[in-house]
Design a protein around this motif. Structure first.
Motif, PDB file in Angstrom:
ATOM      1  N   THR A 112       0.818  -1.215   0.000  1.00 17.47           N
ATOM      2  CA  THR A 112       0.000   0.000   0.000  1.00 17.47           C
ATOM      3  C   THR A 112       0.851   1.264   0.000  1.00 17.47           C
ATOM      4  OG1 THR A 112      -0.268  -0.152   2.397  1.00 17.47           O
ATOM      5  CG2 THR A 112      -2.023  -1.071   1.043  1.00 17.47           C
ATOM      6  N   ARG A 113       2.042   1.183   0.557  1.00 15.82           N
ATOM      7  CA  ARG A 113       2.916   2.344   0.612  1.00 15.82           C
ATOM      8  C   ARG A 113       3.686   2.542  -0.695  1.00 15.82           C
ATOM      9  NH1 ARG A 113       5.652   0.702   4.585  1.00 15.82           N
ATOM     10  NH2 ARG A 113       7.476   0.022   3.458  1.00 15.82           N
ATOM     11  N   SER A 114       4.220   1.478  -1.242  1.00 16.26           N
ATOM     12  CA  SER A 114       5.137   1.611  -2.374  1.00 16.26           C
ATOM     13  C   SER A 114       4.603   1.125  -3.713  1.00 16.26           C
ATOM     14  CB  SER A 114       6.431   0.848  -2.066  1.00 16.26           C
ATOM     15  OG  SER A 114       7.029   1.329  -0.890  1.00 16.26           O
ATOM     16  N   PHE A 115       3.561   0.317  -3.699  1.00 10.72           N
ATOM     17  CA  PHE A 115       3.080  -0.269  -4.952  1.00 10.72           C
ATOM     18  C   PHE A 115       1.564  -0.142  -5.088  1.00 10.72           C
ATOM     19  CE2 PHE A 115       6.910  -2.639  -3.707  1.00 10.72           C
ATOM     20  CZ  PHE A 115       7.683  -2.484  -4.841  1.00 10.72           C
ATOM     21  N   LYS A 116       0.997   0.955  -4.623  1.00 13.18           N
ATOM     22  CA  LYS A 116      -0.461   1.096  -4.570  1.00 13.18           C
ATOM     23  C   LYS A 116      -1.132   1.096  -5.940  1.00 13.18           C
ATOM     24  CE  LYS A 116      -0.053   6.032  -3.986  1.00 13.18           C
ATOM     25  NZ  LYS A 116       0.236   6.966  -2.965  1.00 13.18           N
ATOM     26  N   ASP A 117      -0.407   1.384  -7.000  1.00  7.34           N
ATOM     27  CA  ASP A 117      -1.004   1.417  -8.337  1.00  7.34           C
ATOM     28  C   ASP A 117      -0.696   0.161  -9.153  1.00  7.34           C
ATOM     29  OD1 ASP A 117      -2.186   3.942  -7.970  1.00  7.34           O
ATOM     30  OD2 ASP A 117      -0.317   4.951  -8.505  1.00  7.34           O
ATOM     31  N   ALA A 118      -0.153  -0.854  -8.507  1.00  6.15           N
ATOM     32  CA  ALA A 118       0.186  -2.088  -9.220  1.00  6.15           C
ATOM     33  C   ALA A 118      -1.084  -2.826  -9.617  1.00  6.15           C
ATOM     34  CB  ALA A 118       1.059  -2.979  -8.339  1.00  6.15           C
ATOM     35  N   GLY A 119      -1.043  -3.475 -10.777  1.00  8.24           N
ATOM     36  CA  GLY A 119      -2.162  -4.284 -11.245  1.00  8.24           C
ATOM     37  C   GLY A 119      -2.129  -5.666 -10.626  1.00  8.24           C
ATOM     38  N   PRO A 120      -3.160  -6.476 -10.891  1.00 10.42           N
ATOM     39  CA  PRO A 120      -3.258  -7.797 -10.254  1.00 10.42           C
ATOM     40  C   PRO A 120      -2.043  -8.687 -10.459  1.00 10.42           C
ATOM     41  CG  PRO A 120      -5.278  -7.279 -11.425  1.00 10.42           C
ATOM     42  CD  PRO A 120      -4.299  -6.196 -11.750  1.00 10.42           C
TER      43      PRO A 120
END
Length: 147
Positions: A112-120
């Protein structure tokens, strides 16, 4: 003007859902069981539950216990009406691994801090990499202690 809310993967929600499934204690789970009802008490929650169930199914983490088809109990009627059918589902071996990895200390925070825009697919790779790193550190510590 479009009032639609773009649905994004909620990792905390996914973890909570997987925790409910794992802690159910049964081989199969049914979204109609009492402890799952709070996840679908209104249309917004049904949309969120359906979305996350479908993402888990897309990744091969849940499946229908009775048939090997794609029916995971989510029926869509138009754009905004969803019915959740009470059918037996199961968490696959990959699903159990993902639930375990997601539950490891620090994984959710890092995501949630570093990869909040990552896809599935990216989330899966990141969760697996973080869990492996945690396991490797524990193993190295264990081996150091035993020597």
């Amino acid at each position: 003007m479009n009032n639609k809310v773009v649905m994004k993967i909620d990792l905390e929600y996914t973890k909570d859902l997987l925790d409910l499934i794992v802690n159910d204690g049964a081989v199969d789970f049914n979204i109609g069981q009492d402890h799952f009802l709070s996840l679908q008490s209104d249309d917004g929650k049904k949309n969120k539950l359906a979305f996350h169930l479908e993402i888990l199914a897309d990744q091969g983490y849940i499946e229908n216990s009775c048939t090997k088809g794609n029916d995971i109990g989510v029926q869509r009627f138009g754009l905004d009406t969803i019915k959740i059918k009470k059918i037996p589902l199961r968490l696959t071996a990959s699903g159990h691994q993902f639930a375990s990895d997601l539950g490891k200390s620090g994984v959710i925070d890092t995501l949630t801090r570093s990869f909040k825009d990552a896809g599935p697919s990216e989330v899966i790779k990141i969760v697996c990499a973080l869990a492996k790193q945690i396991a490797d550190k524990k193993l190295a510590s264990f081996l150091d202690e035993s020597n």
